[in-house]
Design a protein around this motif. Structure first.
Motif, PDB file in Angstrom:
ATOM      1  N   LEU A  43       0.816  -1.199   0.000  1.00 31.08           N
ATOM      2  CA  LEU A  43       0.000   0.000   0.000  1.00 31.08           C
ATOM      3  C   LEU A  43       0.853   1.253   0.000  1.00 31.08           C
ATOM      4  O   LEU A  43       0.651   2.167  -0.801  1.00 31.08           O
ATOM      5  CB  LEU A  43      -0.930   0.005   1.215  1.00 31.08           C
ATOM      6  N   ALA A  94       2.633   1.738  -3.206  1.00 33.34           N
ATOM      7  CA  ALA A  94       1.712   2.191  -4.254  1.00 33.34           C
ATOM      8  C   ALA A  94       1.448   3.681  -4.114  1.00 33.34           C
ATOM      9  O   ALA A  94       1.432   4.426  -5.087  1.00 33.34           O
ATOM     10  CB  ALA A  94       0.398   1.406  -4.165  1.00 33.34           C
ATOM     11  N   LEU A  95       1.251   4.134  -2.882  1.00 29.96           N
ATOM     12  CA  LEU A  95       0.982   5.550  -2.669  1.00 29.96           C
ATOM     13  C   LEU A  95       2.187   6.411  -3.022  1.00 29.96           C
ATOM     14  O   LEU A  95       2.048   7.504  -3.558  1.00 29.96           O
ATOM     15  CB  LEU A  95       0.594   5.783  -1.207  1.00 29.96           C
ATOM     16  N   TYR A 116       2.882   5.406  -7.250  1.00 29.05           N
ATOM     17  CA  TYR A 116       1.915   5.220  -8.319  1.00 29.05           C
ATOM     18  C   TYR A 116       1.473   6.518  -8.964  1.00 29.05           C
ATOM     19  O   TYR A 116       1.087   6.544 -10.132  1.00 29.05           O
ATOM     20  CB  TYR A 116       0.686   4.471  -7.793  1.00 29.05           C
ATOM     21  N   HIS A 137      -6.518   3.126 -10.954  1.00 33.21           N
ATOM     22  CA  HIS A 137      -5.494   3.641 -10.059  1.00 33.21           C
ATOM     23  C   HIS A 137      -5.350   2.735  -8.842  1.00 33.21           C
ATOM     24  O   HIS A 137      -6.327   2.229  -8.304  1.00 33.21           O
ATOM     25  CB  HIS A 137      -5.851   5.060  -9.609  1.00 33.21           C
ATOM     26  N   GLY A 138      -4.119   2.525  -8.412  1.00 33.94           N
ATOM     27  CA  GLY A 138      -3.862   1.754  -7.212  1.00 33.94           C
ATOM     28  C   GLY A 138      -3.525   0.304  -7.511  1.00 33.94           C
ATOM     29  O   GLY A 138      -3.402  -0.122  -8.658  1.00 33.94           O
ATOM     30  N   ARG A 139      -3.354  -0.465  -6.452  1.00 36.86           N
ATOM     31  CA  ARG A 139      -2.952  -1.869  -6.530  1.00 36.86           C
ATOM     32  C   ARG A 139      -4.132  -2.786  -6.247  1.00 36.86           C
ATOM     33  O   ARG A 139      -5.053  -2.429  -5.519  1.00 36.86           O
ATOM     34  CB  ARG A 139      -1.846  -2.160  -5.515  1.00 36.86           C
ATOM     35  N   TRP A 191      -6.155   3.500  -2.523  1.00 35.31           N
ATOM     36  CA  TRP A 191      -5.189   3.077  -3.526  1.00 35.31           C
ATOM     37  C   TRP A 191      -4.908   1.570  -3.470  1.00 35.31           C
ATOM     38  O   TRP A 191      -3.902   1.106  -4.003  1.00 35.31           O
ATOM     39  CB  TRP A 191      -3.873   3.850  -3.407  1.00 35.31           C
ATOM     40  N   LEU A 192      -5.792   0.794  -2.863  1.00 27.86           N
ATOM     41  CA  LEU A 192      -5.548  -0.632  -2.745  1.00 27.86           C
ATOM     42  C   LEU A 192      -6.875  -1.382  -2.626  1.00 27.86           C
ATOM     43  O   LEU A 192      -7.793  -0.939  -1.947  1.00 27.86           O
ATOM     44  CB  LEU A 192      -4.709  -0.920  -1.494  1.00 27.86           C
TER      45      LEU A 192
END
Length: 286
Positions: A85, A88-89, A92, A237-239, A281-282
């Protein structure tokens, strides 16, 4: 007097600190440095508090609670989830900023763009892609720096060459797509034939499914869930993270609508009795 550091940069720095401090590699000196950084200004303190709160919130979700109560293998995954997380933040927001900033054309995540080149050739850029063009009297040369694109060369005596990751595809008489996956490329011939190095490539049997993204669709036929989620991740957007890698082997078939990116995971939930927990974001699939 130096200008204050932008708040967005402070947030990134604060998240970088969280990655380090929870990596298992942080020394006592690192922790002291973090405390000093935290006290540099009220803005630094606020950015640190927000990053710490975001990290702490991971343990409050239903998915995190289930993972904590599960087998040791899943507890280890819970730590990886937290790191994923934050990474990613941190990273990303600029999906691959260097290729995009240096390219003639680029798309953001979830965006597609159709381009008409100077010779009349058509190019469709897929989500999160970057392309540069270099036409000369002797050659039409394009460089795919990131992502994926579909090429429809116009009739022209000059060779039409697409370069990606050290490989060159010459396809003056073909309709084809090129996709960069890390250090690997995937070439799909939709019509005609092209040359990849010393190999001659002809129309791919499943070209329709592999290039369905140009029609706003993703088509899967017996694909492992882990591969499906990796593909869906390219368009939002995000994982997207699997809580159980064994679950990733489950075969998935279906047609997904790219015009509704938020509905992609909901469709999986409904069809395959999966659960999804959404975090900033996840998305955690279990």
């Amino acid at each position: 007097m130096p200008a204050p550091q932008p708040l967005s940069d402070l947030s990134d720095d604060a998240l970088d600190w969280q990655v380090l401090l929870h990596s298992g590699n942080a020394s006592e000196a690192d922790r002291v440095r973090y405390q000093r950084w935290r006290q540099l200004s009220p803005a630094h303190t606020e950015a640190a508090r927000e990053a710490e709160a975001l990290w702490g919130d991971l343990g409050q979700t239903q998915a995190a609670a289930q993972l904590t109560a599960a087998a040791p293998r899943r507890r280890r995954w819970g730590s990886a989830l937290a790191a994923s997380l934050v990474l990613a933040l941190v990273g990303y927001g600029g999906w691959q900023q260097a290729p995009a900033l240096l390219a003639d054309y680029h798309t953001s995540v979830g965006q597609q763009q159709r381009i008409t080149l100077a010779d009349g050739s058509q190019v469709l850029l897929n989500s999160g892609s970057a392309l540069s063009v270099d036409f000369s009297d002797g050659q039409r040369r394009l460089m795919l720096k990131a992502g994926e694109a579909l090429f429809e060369p116009a009739s022209d005596p000059r060779p039409f060459v697409v370069e990606a990751g050290g490989e060159s595809v010459q396809g003056s008489g073909a309709v084809f797509s090129v996709r960069r996956d890390g250090s690997h490329n995937r070439v799909v011939i939709a019509k005609g034939e092209a040359q990849l190095g010393e190999r001659r490539l002809q129309a791919t049997a499943d070209a329709g499914a592999l290039t369905a993204w140009q029609r706003g669709k993703l088509i899967f036929n017996g694909k492992p869930l882990r591969e499906v989620l990796a593909e869906l991740e390219r368009y939002q957007h995000g994982r997207i993270v699997l809580s159980d890698q064994q679950l990733g082997a489950m075969q998935v078939s279906g047609v997904f609508d790219l015009n509704d990116p938020q509905g992609l995971l909901r469709t999986l939930e409904q069809r395959y009795a999966l659960k999804v927990t959404y975090l900033p974001w996840l998305a955690v699939v279990y």
